[in-house]
Design a protein around this motif. Structure first.
Motif, PDB file in Angstrom:
ATOM      1  N   GLY A  75       2.816   5.082   4.035  1.00  0.00           N
ATOM      2  CA  GLY A  75       2.082   5.099   5.345  1.00  0.00           C
ATOM      3  C   GLY A  75       0.894   4.657   5.485  1.00  0.00           C
ATOM      4  N   ALA A  76       0.100   3.975   4.618  1.00  0.00           N
ATOM      5  CA  ALA A  76      -1.095   3.514   4.839  1.00  0.00           C
ATOM      6  C   ALA A  76      -1.356   2.677   5.726  1.00  0.00           C
ATOM      7  N   GLY A  77      -0.566   2.265   6.479  1.00  0.00           N
ATOM      8  CA  GLY A  77      -0.560   1.601   7.844  1.00  0.00           C
ATOM      9  C   GLY A  77      -0.324   0.158   7.441  1.00  0.00           C
TER      10      GLY A  77
ATOM     11  N   THR B  24       0.909  -1.273  -0.014  1.00  0.00           N
ATOM     12  CA  THR B  24      -0.020  -0.057   0.067  1.00  0.00           C
ATOM     13  C   THR B  24       0.843   1.324   0.000  1.00  0.00           C
ATOM     14  N   GLY B  25       2.188   1.137   0.387  1.00  0.00           N
ATOM     15  CA  GLY B  25       3.206   2.131   0.446  1.00  0.00           C
ATOM     16  C   GLY B  25       2.447   3.429   1.320  1.00  0.00           C
TER      17      GLY B  25
ATOM     18  N   HIS C 187       9.233  -7.060   0.199  1.00  0.00           N
ATOM     19  CA  HIS C 187       8.813  -6.836  -1.218  1.00  0.00           C
ATOM     20  C   HIS C 187       9.635  -8.097  -2.186  1.00  0.00           C
TER      21      HIS C 187
ATOM     22  N   GLU D 108       2.158  -2.356   5.488  1.00  0.00           N
ATOM     23  CA  GLU D 108       3.159  -2.561   4.569  1.00  0.00           C
ATOM     24  C   GLU D 108       3.393  -4.061   4.334  1.00  0.00           C
ATOM     25  N   PRO D 109       3.768  -4.506   3.051  1.00  0.00           N
ATOM     26  CA  PRO D 109       4.333  -6.102   2.950  1.00  0.00           C
ATOM     27  C   PRO D 109       5.622  -6.026   3.803  1.00  0.00           C
ATOM     28  N   THR D 110       5.750  -7.496   4.503  1.00  0.00           N
ATOM     29  CA  THR D 110       6.736  -7.507   5.304  1.00  0.00           C
ATOM     30  C   THR D 110       7.959  -7.531   4.338  1.00  0.00           C
TER      31      THR D 110
ATOM     32  N   PRO E 291      11.340  -1.074  -0.666  1.00  0.00           N
ATOM     33  CA  PRO E 291      11.586  -0.701   0.761  1.00  0.00           C
ATOM     34  C   PRO E 291      12.342  -1.839   1.700  1.00  0.00           C
ATOM     35  N   THR E 292      12.058  -2.908   1.296  1.00  0.00           N
ATOM     36  CA  THR E 292      12.834  -3.953   1.883  1.00  0.00           C
ATOM     37  C   THR E 292      14.130  -4.083   1.804  1.00  0.00           C
TER      38      THR E 292
END
Lengths: 208, 208
Positions: free
Chosen positions: A31-33, A28-29, A39, A35-37, A87-88
């Motif tokens: 700061g949508a609350g 969701t990226g 990527h 995030e995938p653990t 992000p990962t």
């Protein structure tokens, strides 16, 4: 058309990028609350990369700029390159200073605003003369994966939508031949096939 | 020194930015698993902005480029502008197409690599002739807050570290006078004091 594109890539490939998607959970990226653990890139049954839909919410690492007006009217990568890391892999980079297995880097190209442009392609805006983003012109990914790409130098594979103002991004992408991108990366990029020398954000965050 | 800086801003202010911090929970950004639910700017008791430390993990929205070599040797904003919006405001923008109360935009400046530069400040790299990021040269924020800035046009206030290669970012920042930034934004920015015309990422994501 494809040949022309590859020739351009051969003539002067660049920073590039790697792509991916989350197999575990849609990212969701922003700061949508949730995030995938982790990527991860996704692929079709015949091994084509499935284009992720959320690279604009990855971590931004820098913007090389190669205007057409400074490159004989046709830059190898036209013109403004917005580059992201998933992000990962960003977290891993901050901790270890290395690009993990599965690292995905995305490069999205955009044209500079051209109305009233000087010969070099720059325009005069209220903040000064320079280059200002207009429409998108390409999307590329680089992915590091020793299992999927055991024979690629550095285990990096490269993908591209092709380049043109307003080009449609394909839903799936075939890996480019190693020599199209990787040769340049191998001999010119300063850290594990990545052009770290152009990314102060990555340089400052490098851990390990 | 301050006067010179403000004069430069007056002469040609730009895109700018807004900043913030999370009061509720430190933002880890970048898919670390725990994101703050709401990003908020923090202030000292005497009303100075406390610089957030995680703007590089906000959502990237674009990169205007104003090289010194194209601006009489001294661009108003030297030289490559990486611009971000806080993740909470990004979500709101995608949903509503408006900048929420508390919107924070960050603009981080960096110099172009100058070794071997042409007169226009561009350099020849393997990917073509153009502008490539070197060291950082400034950090700015714009914040929209009708309670804290009731008299600012659009309720936007602007903050800056000042501009210089390698400039140290202050821990706290005082708001710039309205006329230093806001006048230009008011009459030239295309959407609520923000230069939306230069941000294709924002344009494509605009909801509402």
């Amino acid at each position: 058309m494809r040949k022309v594109f590859l020739t351009i890539l051969l003539a002067s490939p660049l920073i590039v990028t790697g792509c991916g998607n989350s197999q575990e959970q849609a990212s969701t990226g922003g700061g949508a609350g949730v995030e995938p653990t982790t990527h991860k890139a996704s692929y079709t049954a015949d091994g084509h990369l499935i284009r992720p839909d959320n690279w604009r919410e990855w971590i931004y690492i820098g913007t090389p700029v190669t205007p057409n007006g400074l490159n004989g009217g046709e830059a190898p990568f036209p013109e403004i390159h917005s580059v992201y890391i998933d992000p990962t892999s960003w977290k891993h980079w901050k901790k270890t200073g290395t690009f993990r297995e599965g690292t995905m880097i995305a490069k999205e190209l955009s044209m500079a605003i051209s109305e009233g442009a000087h010969e070099d392609g720059s325009t005069d805006q209220v903040s000064g003369r320079g280059y200002f983003q207009d429409i998108f012109s390409g999307l590329e990914f680089a992915i590091k994966d020793s299992v999927r790409y055991p024979d690629e130098p550095g285990n990096w594979a490269y993908y591209s939508s092709g380049h043109a103002p307003g080009v449609a991004y394909p839903d799936t992408m075939e890996a480019l031949p190693a020599q199209a991108c990787n040769t340049c990366h191998e001999f010119n990029a300063s850290d594990d096939w990545v052009f770290l020398q152009f990314y102060p954000v990555l340089k400052e965050a490098k851990g390990g």
